[in-house]
Every structure is written in C-alpha cells, then in structure tokens.
Motif scaffolding. Structure first.
Motif, PDB file in Angstrom:
ATOM      1  N   ASP A  58       0.845  -1.199   0.000  1.00 16.68           N
ATOM      2  CA  ASP A  58       0.000   0.000   0.000  1.00 16.68           C
ATOM      3  C   ASP A  58       0.878   1.246   0.000  1.00 16.68           C
ATOM      4  OD1 ASP A  58      -2.098   1.741   0.131  1.00 16.68           O
ATOM      5  OD2 ASP A  58      -2.624   1.292   2.222  1.00 16.68           O
ATOM      6  N   GLY A  61      -1.859   5.216   2.332  1.00 21.12           N
ATOM      7  CA  GLY A  61      -3.052   4.909   3.106  1.00 21.12           C
ATOM      8  C   GLY A  61      -3.169   5.832   4.299  1.00 21.12           C
ATOM      9  N   ILE A  94      -2.502  -6.691   3.580  1.00 20.85           N
ATOM     10  CA  ILE A  94      -1.484  -5.670   3.303  1.00 20.85           C
ATOM     11  C   ILE A  94      -0.229  -5.990   4.121  1.00 20.85           C
ATOM     12  CG2 ILE A  94      -0.924  -3.212   3.397  1.00 20.85           C
ATOM     13  CD1 ILE A  94      -3.987  -2.684   3.199  1.00 20.85           C
ATOM     14  N   ALA A  97       2.956  -1.264   4.238  1.00 24.12           N
ATOM     15  CA  ALA A  97       2.065  -0.106   4.230  1.00 24.12           C
ATOM     16  C   ALA A  97       2.862   1.170   4.433  1.00 24.12           C
ATOM     17  CB  ALA A  97       1.016  -0.235   5.327  1.00 24.12           C
ATOM     18  N   ALA A 323      -3.852   2.434  -4.543  1.00 23.13           N
ATOM     19  CA  ALA A 323      -3.537   2.603  -3.121  1.00 23.13           C
ATOM     20  C   ALA A 323      -4.815   2.529  -2.299  1.00 23.13           C
ATOM     21  CB  ALA A 323      -2.858   3.955  -2.897  1.00 23.13           C
ATOM     22  N   SER A 324      -4.694   2.103  -1.053  1.00 23.27           N
ATOM     23  CA  SER A 324      -5.886   1.982  -0.204  1.00 23.27           C
ATOM     24  C   SER A 324      -6.534   3.336   0.060  1.00 23.27           C
ATOM     25  CB  SER A 324      -5.524   1.319   1.128  1.00 23.27           C
ATOM     26  OG  SER A 324      -4.901   2.237   2.010  1.00 23.27           O
ATOM     27  N   TYR A 328      -8.740   0.455   3.833  1.00 27.10           N
ATOM     28  CA  TYR A 328      -7.849  -0.682   3.608  1.00 27.10           C
ATOM     29  C   TYR A 328      -8.495  -1.831   2.831  1.00 27.10           C
ATOM     30  CZ  TYR A 328      -4.805   1.653   7.009  1.00 27.10           C
ATOM     31  OH  TYR A 328      -4.024   2.566   7.669  1.00 27.10           O
ATOM     32  N   MET A 331      -8.183  -2.528  -1.275  1.00 36.47           N
ATOM     33  CA  MET A 331      -7.116  -3.151  -2.059  1.00 36.47           C
ATOM     34  C   MET A 331      -7.641  -4.423  -2.725  1.00 36.47           C
ATOM     35  SD  MET A 331      -4.349  -1.195  -1.533  1.00 36.47           S
ATOM     36  CE  MET A 331      -2.809  -2.104  -1.683  1.00 36.47           C
TER      37      MET A 331
END
Length: 412
Positions: A58, A61, A94, A97, A323-324, A328, A331
């Motif tokens: 990610d 986020g 993920i 991150a 991207a988240s 989250y 994704m």
C-alpha cells in the motif's frame, strides 16, 4: 529476518505474474523457496478452494488517522492506534504499508508534533507489529517546521517516501476555478479567494473542528501561512535534495497541470499520485512515471471527488498502482470490482496492488510470487460471483493473520 518453519501451501490457485495456475508454494526463512516441490517435512497448509497471491503493498493509506482521531478533535494514544491499524492491515492482506502521514501547519491530527509522535512510536513498536509499517511523509510545502522531522525520518531504519502536497494553495483557490483544473501552484498569477468572505469562513469550519481551534483562528492561520508563499520554492528544493540523498521514493500529489508534474519530476519525484485529469496522466505516462489512483475509486466505480475513474485509467494504460487511500479493504475489493467489470484478467490486475507499488517504492524483494522473493502472501476465499475475503496473510514467511469462518474446518 527471523527464521520460520518451512511451510507449503497446497492445492491453491496461485496468482503468478502472467497467469493463474494451481500450484503449491513453499516458504521458509522468510522467502519463497519452491514452486511445486517436495514437502520435505514442511508444515502443510491446505489451500484448496482458495486463491494465493502476493500480499499487497500500500503506497498511500491514511485510514490510520481514524484510529488516532476517531471523531473530529478527539485524539487517542498513538501507540494503541498504530497497533490497531497494524491488525487491520494484516487482516486486509497488506504486508507493506506506507502510512500517508500529513505534515502540516495545521494543529492537532496533522501537526508536526503528531508526526513526530507517530514516526517515533513506529520505531518503538516495530518488534510488536505484524506487517512492514512505513510512512509516506505527506509534506505540506508551506510547513517549513516539518523539515527537521523529514530529515530524522529519512535517517531511520525504515526508509519512508516523500509526497509533495500543497493543500494551502487548494484552500486559497478562487471558487470559480475547478480544483481539477487549478493552475500550477507556484504560478505568480494563481487565482485566490478573498479570505474575508463568509463563504471562506464556512469552508474553514471543518478544518477548524479537526484542529480543535475556533474558526476565526483557523482563518487567521491560513492567511498567515499564505504569506509564506515566496519561501515555498526554496523549501521544496531542500526537501527534494534530502529525498534524493537518501534514495527515498518521491511523489507529487493531486497534480492538475503538466507543468506541476514536470516541476516535481525534475526534482526526483517519479510517482504521480492521483493526477486530477487525463492530460496530466498522459504526460506522466509519456515520461515513464508511475501513476497512482485510489483503490476505493476502483471499488466504487468512480472518484468521490468527481475526478477521473480508476477503471477508465487502467483501461487506457494510465494507472500502474492502486492505493488503499482511506479504506484498507479496497485493495482487495477494488480488484474484485475491476475483475467483475471485465477491465482485465485478475493476474493482470494484481500487480496494481503488489508488484508495481513495490517497484515504485524501490522494494525489489517483494510483490510477486517467485522463488527467492520475500514470502509476503495472502490467501483469499473467493467464491465464484461472491465477495472475496482474506483468510491468511504471511509477512516475510511469518503468519501475520488467520481467520477461520464458522462454516469451515480450520485449515492445517
């Protein structure tokens, strides 16, 4: 990296770079060490009926902010918030991150003070975290006070990324100009709003609530920050030089003009994050930049800001990374929506959330299922025509998350 027992995930459909194929994957000592090899005493995970893909990377986020401040103006302890965020990351597949940590002149959640607290808390908490937590230093270019924090973070154990943001100019933009078409932020003729108007005061209300200060004080603060504008170019040069020296990946955020993208590319920012119109995205593609859109955009079928749609950009070859952003689960859910809508085959979509963000971030050891790569994997329950759900996540070969549904025997 700690040594872990050898594990073989069997009977699963594996997302390889060029295909989906039934295979077994062996992991040990944090790496992928075999495809369809012998068990040789390894622990066996029964992956029948499931999909095994590279775990997600990610690149941007900011959902962690809702753990730090679950209600406007209500701050909770940073360490507890980060531990909870880490659990959410693992549960959503993920493994790496980059927390979009806004470093702003704004008091409260997005202040430099909070930025220091989060960066230092991550340093302290690292042995207790399940995934690779890093930060994207989402630097507001009018916030000169953040430069020392950026310098400190770049010298830390987990190289951050740097994203150049200018929400100050966006706040000051004259309302007759669409945000998606605003001029280059450093343009001397940038059209600004009259901060004395009631509409501007109303616009600042939500920002003031988040910062826990009176609206009048927020208006005065914005006006004082705008007076810094002549010094902003030098501050950008300083931060860009720090990023280059550290080898940090760098991004520019919400570019609305080709001139903006060119400006930041020339300073080492080769990632175009959330371009606001097609011509900027096309210019970024022509220059060989990575292009990022939001996975929630893909999940919802369009941008919440009425900007361009991620699915359209993928179809046109103008999106490399999802991207988240603020959610989250997007994704995985974004992949599901794109697959269902026939945007591309799943194996061609998966790099948007794994291999491409890893490559853009300089993380060559992850993002793909291949012998020798880091064993960051996600096992997904994905019934035909149904909503996918993460069942297991491995990070560096270590099991970071496991969930067994009520109607299923626990897999070995």
């Amino acid at each position: 990296m700690q040594n872990n027992p050898a594990v073989i995930i069997e009977g699963t459909t594996v997302v390889f770079g060029d295909r989906l194929e039934r295979a077994s994957v062996r992991i040990e000592d944090g790496r992928i060490t075999g495809i369809d090899g012998a068990r040789d005493g390894a622990d066996v995970v029964n992956g029948r009926g499931h999909l095994l893909g590279p775990a997600f990377v990610d690149i941007h986020g900011d959902a962690f902010e809702r753990q730090v401040m679950p209600r406007p103006g209500t701050m909770l302890p940073v360490a507890a918030a980060l531990l909870e965020t880490d659990r959410q990351l693992a549960a959503n597949g993920i493994a790496t991150a980059y927390h979009a940590l806004t470093l702003s002149w704004e008091p409260g959640l997005r202040s430099v003070e909070t930025g220091y607290a989060i960066v230092r808390a991550l340093d302290t908490l690292t042995p207790r975290l399940t995934v690779d937590n890093r930060v994207q230093l989402r630097w507001e270019t009018f916030c000169f006070e953040a430069v020392d924090l950026i310098r400190e973070a770049l010298a830390g154990p987990r190289l951050p990324s740097i994203a150049f943001n200018d929400h100050t100019s966006m706040v000051m933009l004259h309302p007759s100009i669409p945000l998606q078409e605003r001029p280059f932020d450093l343009d001397p003729a940038f059209p600004i709003v009259d901060p004395e108007t009631p509409s501007f005061t109303e616009k600042m209300a939500e920002r003031a609530k988040r910062a826990k200060i009176p609206v009048a004080d927020m208006v005065a603060l914005v006006r004082s920050m705008w007076e810094r504008r002549p010094q902003v170019p030098d501050a950008i040069e300083e931060v860009a030089a720090l990023g280059k020296a550290a080898g940090a990946p760098m991004l520019s955020h919400d570019d609305s003009q080709i001139e903006t993208r060119d400006f930041f590319r020339q300073r080492g920012a080769r990632i175009c994050e959330f371009p606001m119109n097609r011509r900027v995205a096309r210019a970024a593609r022509d220059a060989g930049d990575f292009i990022v859109f939001g996975a929630p955009n893909a999940t919802r079928g369009g941008s919440h800001l009425a900007s361009i749609g991620a699915a359209d950009m993928i179809r046109e070859g103008l999106c490399d990374i999802l991207a988240s952003d603020y959610y989250y689960p997007a994704m995985l859910l974004g992949l599901a929506r794109l697959k269902a809508d026939g945007v591309a085959p799943l194996h061609a979509l998966w790099p948007l959330v794994s291999g491409n963000p890893a490559q853009a971030s300089g993380l060559a050891d992850r993002g793909i299922i291949e012998i020798g790569k880091r064993a960051d994997l996600v096992l997904v329950d994905w019934p035909e025509g149904g909503t996918p759900a993460v069942r297991r996540t491995w990070v560096g070969g270590r099991e970071a998350y496991r969930a067994a549904p009520a109607g299923e025997l626990v897999m070995a």
